[in-house]
Design an enzyme around this catalytic site. Structure first.
Site, PDB file in Angstrom:
ATOM      1  N   HIS A 150      -1.185  -6.340   4.382  1.00 53.63           N
ATOM      2  CA  HIS A 150      -1.081  -5.336   3.326  1.00 53.63           C
ATOM      3  C   HIS A 150      -0.252  -4.157   3.817  1.00 53.63           C
ATOM      4  CE1 HIS A 150      -2.844  -1.773   1.011  1.00 53.63           C
ATOM      5  NE2 HIS A 150      -2.208  -2.492   0.103  1.00 53.63           N
ATOM      6  N   SER A 151       0.738  -3.737   3.041  1.00 51.10           N
ATOM      7  CA  SER A 151       1.495  -2.519   3.297  1.00 51.10           C
ATOM      8  C   SER A 151       2.152  -2.561   4.688  1.00 51.10           C
ATOM      9  CB  SER A 151       0.561  -1.313   3.127  1.00 51.10           C
ATOM     10  OG  SER A 151       1.264  -0.112   3.021  1.00 51.10           O
ATOM     11  N   TYR A 152       1.802  -1.621   5.573  1.00 49.38           N
ATOM     12  CA  TYR A 152       2.315  -1.647   6.945  1.00 49.38           C
ATOM     13  C   TYR A 152       2.004  -2.971   7.637  1.00 49.38           C
ATOM     14  CZ  TYR A 152       2.083  -0.931  12.008  1.00 49.38           C
ATOM     15  OH  TYR A 152       2.202  -1.091  13.372  1.00 49.38           O
ATOM     16  N   GLY A 176       2.529  -5.808   6.792  1.00 51.16           N
ATOM     17  CA  GLY A 176       3.628  -6.751   6.677  1.00 51.16           C
ATOM     18  C   GLY A 176       4.519  -6.749   7.908  1.00 51.16           C
ATOM     19  N   HIS A 211      -1.535   0.314  -5.405  1.00 48.43           N
ATOM     20  CA  HIS A 211      -1.165  -0.211  -4.100  1.00 48.43           C
ATOM     21  C   HIS A 211      -2.297  -0.974  -3.413  1.00 48.43           C
ATOM     22  CE1 HIS A 211       0.806  -0.558  -0.277  1.00 48.43           C
ATOM     23  NE2 HIS A 211       0.035   0.323   0.325  1.00 48.43           N
TER      24      HIS A 211
END
Length: 221
Positions: free
Chosen positions: A76-78, A80, A203
């Site tokens: 998720h988010s960072y 990745g 998000h």
């Protein structure tokens, strides 16, 4: 049975996947949630030297210690950035990748390069120590500071993601202002090697659209 390895985004711990992890286990799958160095219950380990390489090593160490083969890595988010780096270092242990409103870096790219000015302003709000980026007000109350160096460090990759069986991208359509992941979404939705999903969610898709995310994850098996 598949093995899902779930990696959180900035400032969060493995607890952010609690609901999804339980649902995946109910479907008979093995699930491992990861908390990265310096975050959540490991926040006492946050120093100026914690960077992206540290977090990639966290994940590769889990794959080895848990004897994971054919993992479905979810970031998720960072997160990745982390799953991309780990998959590149240990492709023999990875089956598929799922990026949940996340960065999908290419060789030499960093979060700083891939995000927008609003996010960069947040990165530079590091506290008095100069390396602890504070959790944003809209985050879960359990969120903790995040190491600045992990946002700035460029990733080094030896291959591309095309070697893995499947690559999914889950895009959150609801943002206050511009989504920092919009350029990534636009790039990947035109790539026939990717399966791209646009979800009516903010998000934090794990919290705000868990049933849709669960369906996507189950479809990757």
């Amino acid at each position: 049975m598949a093995t899902f390895v779930l990696v959180p985004g900035a400032c969060h711990g493995g607890w952010c996947y609690e609901q999804i992890a339980g649902q995946l286990r109910d479907h008979g799958h093995r699930v491992i949630t990861v908390t990265l160095t310096g975050l959540s219950e490991r926040r006492h380990l946050l120093t100026s030297t914690v960077n992206l390489d540290t977090h990639i090593q966290d994940l590769t160490a889990v794959l080895v210690a848990e004897q994971v083969q054919d993992a479905i890595l979810v970031g998720h988010s960072y997160g990745g950035m982390v799953i991309t780096g780990a998959a590149d270092r240990m492709p023999e242990r990875v089956d598929s990748l799922v990026f949940v409103d996340a960065f999908v870096p290419r060789d030499g790219e960093s979060c700083w390069m891939l995000t927008n000015d609003m996010q960069r302003e947040w990165y530079l709000s590091a506290g008095e120590d100069g390396y602890s980026v504070p959790a944003l007000p809209m985050f879960d109350p359990r969120a903790t500071a995040h190491p600045l160096a992990s946002f700035l460090q460029r990733i080094r990759l030896s291959g591309d993601l095309g070697r893995f069986r499947r690559r999914d991208y889950v895009y959150a359509k609801v943002w206050d202002g511009e989504s920092p992941f919009a350029p990534t979404y636009e790039r990947l939705r035109r790539d026939p090697q990717w399966t791209v999903h646009a979800v009516d969610s903010r998000h934090n898709i794990m919290r705000d659209a868990p049933e849709e995310l669960l369906k996507i994850l189950l479809d990757t098996v």
